[in-house]
Structures are given as structure tokens and as C-alpha cells.
Motif scaffolding. Structure first.
Motif, short mmCIF file in Angstrom:
data_model
loop_
_atom_site.label_atom_id
_atom_site.label_comp_id
_atom_site.label_asym_id
_atom_site.label_seq_id
_atom_site.Cartn_x
_atom_site.Cartn_y
_atom_site.Cartn_z
N TRP A 1 8.81 7.61 -6.86
CA TRP A 1 9.65 6.41 -7.52
C TRP A 1 9.77 5.28 -6.94
N GLU B 1 6.56 3.75 -7.21
CA GLU B 1 6.13 3.02 -8.55
C GLU B 1 7.02 1.72 -8.69
N THR B 2 8.05 1.85 -8.27
CA THR B 2 9.17 0.49 -8.52
C THR B 2 8.60 -0.67 -7.61
N GLY C 1 12.01 11.08 -3.41
CA GLY C 1 11.94 9.94 -4.30
C GLY C 1 10.86 9.03 -3.91
N LYS D 1 17.36 -1.54 -4.53
CA LYS D 1 16.96 -0.19 -5.14
C LYS D 1 16.46 0.84 -4.39
#
Length: 86
Positions: free
Chosen positions: A68, A71-72, A65, A19
Motif C-alpha cells: 500500500w 502504491e501510494t 503495509g 500517510k
């Protein structure tokens, strides 16, 4: 922790890596293909041209990004630490 739990943690880790890396890799690959087509059509064979555009795309993806992505990664690290404590 049994082997099923270890396999689940590893599977989730691989999924997190996919991801996080997929946007940068896919966009830089698309830019590379488009620039290769452009260079073939115009017969400009400058190696630094594709590098500069790919680097720009990767930096842009990181700027857009990055929050994000962080955070992931933090969520995955927190889940690992929670598993270690239990």
C-alpha cells in the motif's frame, strides 16, 4: 504552473509523507511507551529490549503495509509526472 499549483503539490506531498510514516511512527511509539511502563514496573533497564521490539514492529508494518505504501508513493509520483507533461 502558478504558485497555487506549486502550493497544492507541496501540500499533497506532505500529506503523502504523513500517510506513509504515521503507521510506523505511531505503532513504534505505542510499543515504546508500553515497554517503558513494563521496564519501570519490573525495574529492568535494558536498552536493547525496547530497540528490538520497536524494530520488530517497524519491520512488521513494512511487510504488511509495504504494498500500500509503494502504491501510494507511485500514485503521487505519477501525478507529478503528469503535471510536468501538461
Amino acid at each position: 504552473m502558478d504558485t497555487a499549483m506549486v502550493a497544492e503539490v507541496l501540500r499533497e506531498g506532505v500529506w503523502v509523507v504523513i500517510k506513509l510514516c504515521a503507521p510506523m511512527l505511531l505503532l513504534s511509539m505505542a510499543v515504546g511507551v508500553l515497554l517503558a511502563i513494563f521496564q519501570a514496573v519490573t525495574q529492568i533497564h535494558e536498552q536493547t529490549l525496547s530497540f528490538i521490539f520497536k524494530l520488530t514492529v517497524v519491520i512488521t508494518v513494512l511487510l504488511v503495509g509495504g504494498g500500500w505504501m509503494m502504491e501510494t508513493l507511485l500514485d503521487y509520483a505519477r501525478s507529478l509526472f503528469e503535471l510536468m507533461l501538461s
